[in-house]
Motif scaffolding. Structure first.
Motif, PDB file in Angstrom:
ATOM      1  N   THR A  57       0.831  -1.206   0.000  1.00 42.29           N
ATOM      2  CA  THR A  57       0.000   0.000   0.000  1.00 42.29           C
ATOM      3  C   THR A  57       0.867   1.257   0.000  1.00 42.29           C
ATOM      4  O   THR A  57       0.566   2.233  -0.688  1.00 42.29           O
ATOM      5  N   ASN A 139      -2.957  -2.940  -5.771  1.00 35.03           N
ATOM      6  CA  ASN A 139      -1.848  -3.091  -4.823  1.00 35.03           C
ATOM      7  C   ASN A 139      -1.765  -4.512  -4.266  1.00 35.03           C
ATOM      8  O   ASN A 139      -0.794  -4.854  -3.593  1.00 35.03           O
ATOM      9  N   ALA A 174      -7.159  -2.182   3.283  1.00 35.01           N
ATOM     10  CA  ALA A 174      -6.239  -1.856   2.196  1.00 35.01           C
ATOM     11  C   ALA A 174      -6.912  -1.207   0.989  1.00 35.01           C
ATOM     12  O   ALA A 174      -6.337  -0.289   0.387  1.00 35.01           O
ATOM     13  N   LYS A 177      -7.163   2.324   1.981  1.00 33.39           N
ATOM     14  CA  LYS A 177      -5.858   2.978   2.116  1.00 33.39           C
ATOM     15  C   LYS A 177      -5.368   3.500   0.765  1.00 33.39           C
ATOM     16  O   LYS A 177      -4.865   4.608   0.649  1.00 33.39           O
ATOM     17  N   ALA A 178      -5.506   2.668  -0.269  1.00 29.00           N
ATOM     18  CA  ALA A 178      -5.082   3.070  -1.612  1.00 29.00           C
ATOM     19  C   ALA A 178      -5.835   4.324  -2.048  1.00 29.00           C
ATOM     20  O   ALA A 178      -5.253   5.241  -2.643  1.00 29.00           O
TER      21      ALA A 178
END
Length: 418
Positions: A57, A139, A174, A177-178
Motif C-alpha cells: 500500500t 496493490n 487496504a 488505504k489506496a
C-alpha cells in the motif's frame, strides 16, 4: 482431501510440519524454536521470495520503494528448520502425513497449516488480463503497486474507481488505504477538484468496527469521495476503460451497472487455497475449521492453524499473526506433552488505515469488534488519525517485521490465558 502418498514414495518424519512460509509459517516456527530448541521442524513453502505485503500500500502511495517490501526466501527461512521448497499437494490428517507435489510424504506429530489465502483474480471477468495497462491496477498484485503510483501521479482529471470485494479479505482496510493516499496526493497537487473519486464497496458499511467510522468518514468528506455501498465489481473491460458493478438494493434485488474510468484500483475476491477449501479440514465457508481461542482444529487435536487461511472471525492481517503465533506455539507444545491447552487468542487484528500521507487511524480490535489498543490513549488515540501511528507504520513496523516477528521476538504479543 485425504490423499495417501504413492506406496513406494520416500517418507520423512518431523515432530512439527508447517505448511506455508509466509508471515504466519515463519513466525510460528520461530516461536516454537524459542520455546524448545530440540524440536525437529519442517516448513513446506515453494516460493523463492518472501514479501512484506503491508508495505505494498505504501509503495502504491509513493511512500516506500518496492525493493524494501521483499527479500529472498532463503534469507528469512530459519536455519533451524528443514525447508521443502515445493507445494503441499494434500494433507492426510488420518495418517498424520503431508504429501508434497513430487509425491514424497512428510509424517508429523503435529501439523501447522498456514498456507495463506488465494486471490481469485478470475472471480472478476476480464480483470487479470486488464492489469497493468489502461489505468487498471491493484496493490494486491506483486509488483503492481508501482503502477498504482504511476497512475496516481499521471491522473490530472477524470474518474478514479476504487473497489472492495465481499469479505473476508486480507487487510480489509487496504482498498480504502489506496484511495485515501491517492486522494491526498491529488488534493495536495490541486487536481482533486477535477477527479471524480468513487469507492465501490460490496459491503454495507465503511468499516466493520463502528468506533473507527467517524474518523474515516471525515476523510471521505474531506476528499469528496462518492461512496457506493453494496456495489460489487464483477467485470472489467480494460481496453474500453469500463467497469461493471453488481449493485444490490434495499430489497435484495441486483442490477449490473457499467461505469467508465480513467483509473481503476481493483481488489479481487479471496478464498482459502484448494488444499484447505476442497478438504475436510475446511468449515462451511471453505476456511480452516479452527477453535477461535486455541487455534486448534475442531476435529483433529494435533493440527493447528493461523494466518489468512483460518476460519476464525478476526481481521486477516500480519498483526493478527503476531498475536496468533505464540498461542499456536504454546498450545502445540502442550498437545505434544499431553497437557491442557492454556493459551488463548482473543481475535486481535490491527489495520493501520493510512488516511493521508503523515496520518493513520490505527484500528486495533478483536472478536466482536471489541477494541484492543496496544498503547494508552494519551500516546495514540486509535479512533483518530494521528502522526504517532504514521511513525509506527512507516518507520518501525517493517523493521519489527523482518527482525522481530520473523525471529520469534514476541513484542506486545503475550498470549491470554484460558
Amino acid at each position: 482431501m485425504a490423499n495417501d502418498a504413492a506406496p513406494n514414495a520416500p517418507v520423512k518424519t518431523h515432530t512439527v510440519v508447517i505448511v506455508g512460509g509466509g508471515a504466519a509459517g515463519i513466525s510460528v516456527a520461530a516461536s516454537l524454536h524459542k520455546r524448545d530448541h530440540t524440536l525437529d521442524i519442517a516448513i513446506v513453502e515453494p516460493a523463492t521470495k518472501h514479501h512484506y505485503q503491508p508495505g505494498w500500500t505504501m509503495v502504491g502511495g509513493g511512500v516506500f520503494r518496492p525493493e524494501v517490501t521483499s527479500k529472498p526466501m532463503a534469507e528469512v527461512m530459519p536455519r533451524f528448520v528443514t525447508w521443502y521448497q515445493q507445494p503441499a499437494a494434500s494433507v492426510d490428517q488420518d495418517q498424520n502425513r503431508v504429501v508434497l507435489a513430487d509425491g514424497k510424504a512428510l509424517e508429523y506429530d503435529a501439523l501447522v497449516l498456514a498456507p495463506g489465502l488465494e486471490l481469485n483474480w478470475g472471480g472478476v471477468e476480464g480483470l487479470e488480463q486488464a492489469l497493468g495497462q489502461n489505468g487498471v491496477t491493484s496493490n494486491y498484485r506483486e509488483g503492481m503497486a508501482s503502477y498504482t503510483w504511476e497512475m496516481v501521479k499521471k491522473l490530472k482529471q477524470g474518474r478514479a474507481l476504487f473497489s472492495q470485494p465481499p469479505m473476508p479479505i486480507k487487510c480489509a482496510g487496504a482498498p480504502q488505504k489506496a484511495m485515501y493516499l491517492s486522494a491526498d496526493y491529488w488534493l495536495k497537487h490541486e487536481v482533486l477538484k477535477d477527479v471524480d473519486v468513487q469507492f465501490h464497496n460490496a459491503g454495507a458499511v465503511l468499516f466493520g468496527v463502528p468506533d473507527y467510522v467517524p474518523a474515516l468518514q471525515s476523510y471521505i468528506d474531506r476528499y469528496g469521495i462518492d461512496v457506493k455501498f453494496q456495489s460489487n465489481l464483477v467485470a472489467v473491460n480494460g481496453a474500453a476503460q469500463k467497469a461493471t458493478f453488481r449493485v444490490t438494493d434495499a430489497d435484495g434485488r441486483t442490477e449490473d451497472r457499467e461505469t467508465g474510468f480513467d483509473m481503476l484500483h481493483a481488489v479481487p475476491p479471496q478464498r482459502a487455497p484448494a488444499l484447505i477449501r476442497e478438504s475436510t479440514l475446511a468449515n462451511e465457508g471453505g476456511w480452516l475449521n479452527l477453535e477461535d481461542d486455541t487455534l486448534r482444529h475442531k476435529n483433529y487435536a494435533n493440527i493447528f492453524g493461523l494466518g489468512d487461511a483460518s476460519g476464525t472471525g478476526n481481521a486477516k492481517t500480519a498483526a493478527a499473526v503476531r498475536k496468533q503465533a505464540p498461542v499456536v506455539a504454546e498450545n502445540l507444545l502442550s498437545t505434544l506433552r499431553n497437557e491442557p491447552l492454556k493459551a488463548a487468542y482473543l481475535g486481535y487484528g490491527s489495520c493501520p488505515l493510512t488516511v493521508e500521507n503523515g496520518r493513520i487511524v490505527l484500528a486495533e480490535f478483536g472478536y466482536g469488534g471489541v477494541l484492543q489498543p496496544s498503547f494508552p490513549q494519551w500516546l495514540n488515540d486509535g479512533t483518530q488519525a494521528t502522526r504517532a501511528a504514521w511513525w509506527l507504520k512507516a518507520k518501525q513496523l517493517p523493521t519489527l517485521y523482518w527482525h522481530g516477528m520473523l525471529k520469534g521476538h514476541e513484542w506486545l504479543a503475550k498470549p491470554a490465558q484460558r
